[in-house]
Scaffold this motif. Structure first.
Motif, PDB file in Angstrom:
ATOM      1  N   MET A 184      -7.429  10.163  -2.209  1.00 39.81           N
ATOM      2  CA  MET A 184      -7.357  10.021  -0.760  1.00 39.81           C
ATOM      3  C   MET A 184      -6.752   8.661  -0.430  1.00 39.81           C
ATOM      4  O   MET A 184      -7.253   7.617  -0.868  1.00 39.81           O
ATOM      5  CB  MET A 184      -8.759  10.131  -0.146  1.00 39.81           C
ATOM      6  CG  MET A 184      -9.377  11.511  -0.282  1.00 39.81           C
ATOM      7  SD  MET A 184     -11.084  11.548   0.360  1.00 39.81           S
ATOM      8  CE  MET A 184     -11.469  13.294   0.187  1.00 39.81           C
ATOM      9  N   ILE A 185      -5.679   8.642   0.328  1.00 37.20           N
ATOM     10  CA  ILE A 185      -4.937   7.404   0.548  1.00 37.20           C
ATOM     11  C   ILE A 185      -5.698   6.420   1.432  1.00 37.20           C
ATOM     12  O   ILE A 185      -5.790   5.233   1.116  1.00 37.20           O
ATOM     13  CB  ILE A 185      -3.554   7.728   1.158  1.00 37.20           C
ATOM     14  CG1 ILE A 185      -2.723   8.525   0.147  1.00 37.20           C
ATOM     15  CG2 ILE A 185      -2.831   6.445   1.554  1.00 37.20           C
ATOM     16  CD1 ILE A 185      -1.407   9.024   0.689  1.00 37.20           C
ATOM     17  N   ASP A 186      -6.263   6.898   2.523  1.00 40.00           N
ATOM     18  CA  ASP A 186      -6.975   6.026   3.458  1.00 40.00           C
ATOM     19  C   ASP A 186      -8.311   5.572   2.862  1.00 40.00           C
ATOM     20  O   ASP A 186      -9.097   6.387   2.370  1.00 40.00           O
ATOM     21  CB  ASP A 186      -7.212   6.769   4.767  1.00 40.00           C
ATOM     22  CG  ASP A 186      -7.962   5.920   5.775  1.00 40.00           C
ATOM     23  OD1 ASP A 186      -7.336   5.023   6.365  1.00 40.00           O
ATOM     24  OD2 ASP A 186      -9.170   6.158   5.953  1.00 40.00           O
ATOM     25  N   ASP A 187      -8.587   4.277   2.908  1.00 37.22           N
ATOM     26  CA  ASP A 187      -9.798   3.762   2.260  1.00 37.22           C
ATOM     27  C   ASP A 187     -11.064   4.239   2.962  1.00 37.22           C
ATOM     28  O   ASP A 187     -12.086   4.480   2.308  1.00 37.22           O
ATOM     29  CB  ASP A 187      -9.767   2.233   2.180  1.00 37.22           C
ATOM     30  CG  ASP A 187      -9.819   1.571   3.547  1.00 37.22           C
ATOM     31  OD1 ASP A 187      -9.039   1.951   4.427  1.00 37.22           O
ATOM     32  OD2 ASP A 187     -10.655   0.660   3.726  1.00 37.22           O
ATOM     33  N   HIS A 188     -11.037   4.421   4.287  1.00 33.74           N
ATOM     34  CA  HIS A 188     -12.226   4.898   5.001  1.00 33.74           C
ATOM     35  C   HIS A 188     -12.540   6.347   4.623  1.00 33.74           C
ATOM     36  O   HIS A 188     -13.695   6.705   4.406  1.00 33.74           O
ATOM     37  CB  HIS A 188     -12.022   4.769   6.511  1.00 33.74           C
ATOM     38  CG  HIS A 188     -11.824   3.357   6.976  1.00 33.74           C
ATOM     39  ND1 HIS A 188     -12.820   2.405   6.905  1.00 33.74           N
ATOM     40  CD2 HIS A 188     -10.729   2.733   7.488  1.00 33.74           C
ATOM     41  CE1 HIS A 188     -12.358   1.256   7.373  1.00 33.74           C
ATOM     42  NE2 HIS A 188     -11.102   1.426   7.727  1.00 33.74           N
ATOM     43  N   GLU A 189     -11.497   7.153   4.524  1.00 30.11           N
ATOM     44  CA  GLU A 189     -11.675   8.546   4.109  1.00 30.11           C
ATOM     45  C   GLU A 189     -12.188   8.617   2.668  1.00 30.11           C
ATOM     46  O   GLU A 189     -13.083   9.402   2.348  1.00 30.11           O
ATOM     47  CB  GLU A 189     -10.347   9.294   4.238  1.00 30.11           C
ATOM     48  CG  GLU A 189     -10.437  10.775   3.890  1.00 30.11           C
ATOM     49  CD  GLU A 189      -9.092  11.478   3.985  1.00 30.11           C
ATOM     50  OE1 GLU A 189      -9.051  12.703   3.768  1.00 30.11           O
ATOM     51  OE2 GLU A 189      -8.083  10.798   4.267  1.00 30.11           O
ATOM     52  N   ARG A 190     -11.628   7.774   1.811  1.00 26.13           N
ATOM     53  CA  ARG A 190     -12.041   7.765   0.407  1.00 26.13           C
ATOM     54  C   ARG A 190     -13.482   7.280   0.265  1.00 26.13           C
ATOM     55  O   ARG A 190     -14.266   7.824  -0.518  1.00 26.13           O
ATOM     56  CB  ARG A 190     -11.092   6.874  -0.394  1.00 26.13           C
ATOM     57  CG  ARG A 190     -11.041   7.160  -1.874  1.00 26.13           C
ATOM     58  CD  ARG A 190      -9.796   6.578  -2.514  1.00 26.13           C
ATOM     59  NE  ARG A 190      -9.733   5.134  -2.466  1.00 26.13           N
ATOM     60  CZ  ARG A 190      -8.938   4.424  -1.674  1.00 26.13           C
ATOM     61  NH1 ARG A 190      -8.128   5.038  -0.832  1.00 26.13           N
ATOM     62  NH2 ARG A 190      -8.930   3.101  -1.707  1.00 26.13           N
ATOM     63  N   THR A 223     -10.678   5.845 -10.739  1.00 25.28           N
ATOM     64  CA  THR A 223      -9.912   4.682 -10.290  1.00 25.28           C
ATOM     65  C   THR A 223      -9.849   4.572  -8.772  1.00 25.28           C
ATOM     66  O   THR A 223      -9.831   3.470  -8.217  1.00 25.28           O
ATOM     67  CB  THR A 223      -8.496   4.737 -10.892  1.00 25.28           C
ATOM     68  OG1 THR A 223      -8.593   4.636 -12.322  1.00 25.28           O
ATOM     69  CG2 THR A 223      -7.614   3.617 -10.372  1.00 25.28           C
ATOM     70  N   GLY A 224      -9.835   5.696  -8.080  1.00 26.60           N
ATOM     71  CA  GLY A 224      -9.733   5.633  -6.627  1.00 26.60           C
ATOM     72  C   GLY A 224     -11.014   5.236  -5.931  1.00 26.60           C
ATOM     73  O   GLY A 224     -10.991   4.605  -4.871  1.00 26.60           O
ATOM     74  N   ALA A 225     -12.165   5.599  -6.525  1.00 19.91           N
ATOM     75  CA  ALA A 225     -13.455   5.407  -5.845  1.00 19.91           C
ATOM     76  C   ALA A 225     -14.368   4.414  -6.540  1.00 19.91           C
ATOM     77  O   ALA A 225     -15.488   4.195  -6.075  1.00 19.91           O
ATOM     78  CB  ALA A 225     -14.169   6.754  -5.722  1.00 19.91           C
ATOM     79  N   GLY A 250      -0.475   4.100  -6.512  1.00 17.30           N
ATOM     80  CA  GLY A 250       0.159   3.020  -5.770  1.00 17.30           C
ATOM     81  C   GLY A 250       0.163   3.244  -4.269  1.00 17.30           C
ATOM     82  O   GLY A 250       0.356   2.304  -3.494  1.00 17.30           O
ATOM     83  N   ARG A 251      -0.064   4.502  -3.842  1.00 11.10           N
ATOM     84  CA  ARG A 251      -0.093   4.804  -2.397  1.00 11.10           C
ATOM     85  C   ARG A 251      -1.438   4.479  -1.769  1.00 11.10           C
ATOM     86  O   ARG A 251      -1.545   4.363  -0.550  1.00 11.10           O
ATOM     87  CB  ARG A 251       0.210   6.283  -2.172  1.00 11.10           C
ATOM     88  CG  ARG A 251       1.557   6.732  -2.674  1.00 11.10           C
ATOM     89  CD  ARG A 251       1.851   8.176  -2.294  1.00 11.10           C
ATOM     90  NE  ARG A 251       0.858   9.109  -2.828  1.00 11.10           N
ATOM     91  CZ  ARG A 251       0.852  10.419  -2.560  1.00 11.10           C
ATOM     92  NH1 ARG A 251       1.783  10.911  -1.751  1.00 11.10           N
ATOM     93  NH2 ARG A 251      -0.059  11.208  -3.089  1.00 11.10           N
ATOM     94  N   LEU A 252      -2.496   4.356  -2.583  1.00 10.69           N
ATOM     95  CA  LEU A 252      -3.841   4.148  -2.046  1.00 10.69           C
ATOM     96  C   LEU A 252      -3.960   2.793  -1.370  1.00 10.69           C
ATOM     97  O   LEU A 252      -3.367   1.807  -1.817  1.00 10.69           O
ATOM     98  CB  LEU A 252      -4.886   4.262  -3.165  1.00 10.69           C
ATOM     99  CG  LEU A 252      -5.472   5.664  -3.387  1.00 10.69           C
ATOM    100  CD1 LEU A 252      -4.391   6.681  -3.688  1.00 10.69           C
ATOM    101  CD2 LEU A 252      -6.497   5.635  -4.518  1.00 10.69           C
ATOM    102  N   ARG A 253      -4.758   2.763  -0.314  1.00  9.20           N
ATOM    103  CA  ARG A 253      -4.953   1.531   0.434  1.00  9.20           C
ATOM    104  C   ARG A 253      -6.423   1.137   0.419  1.00  9.20           C
ATOM    105  O   ARG A 253      -7.315   1.986   0.376  1.00  9.20           O
ATOM    106  CB  ARG A 253      -4.481   1.698   1.885  1.00  9.20           C
ATOM    107  CG  ARG A 253      -2.967   1.818   1.995  1.00  9.20           C
ATOM    108  CD  ARG A 253      -2.289   0.536   1.533  1.00  9.20           C
ATOM    109  NE  ARG A 253      -0.842   0.611   1.506  1.00  9.20           N
ATOM    110  CZ  ARG A 253      -0.118   0.861   0.418  1.00  9.20           C
ATOM    111  NH1 ARG A 253      -0.734   1.107  -0.733  1.00  9.20           N
ATOM    112  NH2 ARG A 253       1.187   0.884   0.465  1.00  9.20           N
TER     113      ARG A 253
END
Length: 371
Positions: A184-190, A223-225, A250-253
């Motif tokens: 999930m790209i958006d950090d709040h959504e993730r 890695t994302g979470a 690389g797209r994740l914020r």
């Protein structure tokens, strides 16, 4: 940031397409994740499905990892042969042939595995040498990815009781891997997605605790979470892609709009093979060199800034130039950041790892299908 340059002398004699790793960035990524885990009091069991390399697994162990996660039996066998400790098979297995291989490994190696159905336990029991050390078995929980795992907490309790009652096995805990959250790209959504996953796992843990069954290990994340999953529930993180990074991650914020605190270390080296068309040229890296289940390379070294890549078939990739830019010369080299690193690695037999002094070492990629 990488110091790799496609004109480096060390890269000119490598047949393309080929995997190239910036060894210094790689080490920095490994150290950064290890330091984060240590500072937050959580264990790391990095995932070999990303790198499929005993040498890279050893670097992760040396940095403090408690063990290595494996997606396939072949990966676990390769890691066991290399002497890696704390091996966890993270995919439930129903194939009797593979279960027999797991049982053979268990005779002399400290391994763990996950299950999500009683039949897996029954078949494995018939294959185990119950006189050897018990196999640690965890229960895989479906945390919303709808891929594998137990759905209802009552089924988790029944499985845990069956494991505890089966000779040759011990109950080790639960697994909740949320691959759908990691990208999930958006950090709040993730962050919200990660919290929902932990809530699901907490529900299963409550049922186990109410029945007097403790779950020493709660494993998962990625890695994302990873930065969100130190908030509780998890005892260890199955991070994988952090050591390489790729165009997808690389797209994740993160909060404030920045990117994850790891740098790209994995690239595909390609050669310019055709320059006859206006405004574009061709390289020898297509879908047989890079996975195409993710975004195209977002970082390209050795091409004019503003160039874009598109897949052109099995053996070819096309790079479109910005207006007015000069084409690279026929036969010159370019470096393309990996698209989706795990399946990209699986397409290659080895890594070419570039050290700080420009030297290159070749490390094999192990446990590919049919290899």
């Amino acid at each position: 940031m990488t110091v790799l340059d496609p004109t480096m002398p060390a890269l000119q004699d490598i047949a393309t397409p080929a995997l190239v790793v910036d060894g210094m960035v790689l080490q920095n990524n490994i150290a950064a994740m290890a330091d984060f885990a240590k500072a937050n009091g959580i264990a790391l069991r990095p995932h070999a499905k990303t790198h499929k390399s005993p040498r890279l697994a050893q670097l992760q162990i040396e940095a403090g990892a408690v063990g290595i996660s494996c997606a396939t039996v072949a990966e676990m066998e390769a890691m066991a042969e290399a002497g890696m400790p704390g091996l966890l098979l993270t995919t439930p297995v129903a194939d009797r042939v593979k279960l027999a291989r797991i049982a053979a490994l268990a005779d002399g190696t400290d391994i763990s595995l996950v299950v999500d159905h009683p039949d897996q336990i029954h078949v494995l029991h018939t294959l185990l040498d119950t006189g050897s050390r018990p196999v640690q078995v965890l229960i895989d929980i479906d945390v919303g990815q709808r891929r594998t795992g137990v759905v209802e907490p009552a089924a988790t309790l029944a499985l845990a009781q069956l494991i505890e009652a089966t000779p040759g096995m011990t109950f080790g805990g639960i697994q909740g891997f949320a691959g759908h959250v990691q990208h999930m790209i958006d950090d709040h959504e993730r962050k919200a997605g990660a919290a929902q996953v932990r809530g699901i796992l907490d529900g299963h843990l409550r049922v186990l605790n109410d029945a007097g069954i403790k779950a020493p290990i709660v494993t998962g994340s990625g890695t994302g979470a990873y930065a969100f999953d130190i908030a509780g529930t998890f005892t260890e993180l199955q991070v994988g892609s952090y050591l390489f990074m790729d165009a997808d991650y690389g797209r994740l914020r993160v909060e404030g709009g920045g990117t994850l605190p790891f740098e790209p270390s994995l690239f595909v080296l390609a050669t310019v093979t055709s320059v006859n068309r206006a405004g574009e040229f061709t390289v020898d890296a297509g879908v047989k060199a890079m996975a195409f289940n993710g975004p195209v390379p977002s970082v390209m070294l050795g091409v004019p800034e503003g160039s874009t890549y598109r897949f052109g078939g099995d053996e070819h990739g096309m790079i479109t130039l910005p207006e007015g830019a000069e084409k690279p010369k026929l036969g010159s080299r370019v470096l393309l950041i990996a698209t989706h690193c795990d399946p990209t690695v699986n397409l290659h037999a080895s890594y070419h790892v570039v050290g700080h002094n420009g030297s290159v070492k070749t490390w094999p990629v192990m446990a590919r299908y049919g290899a």
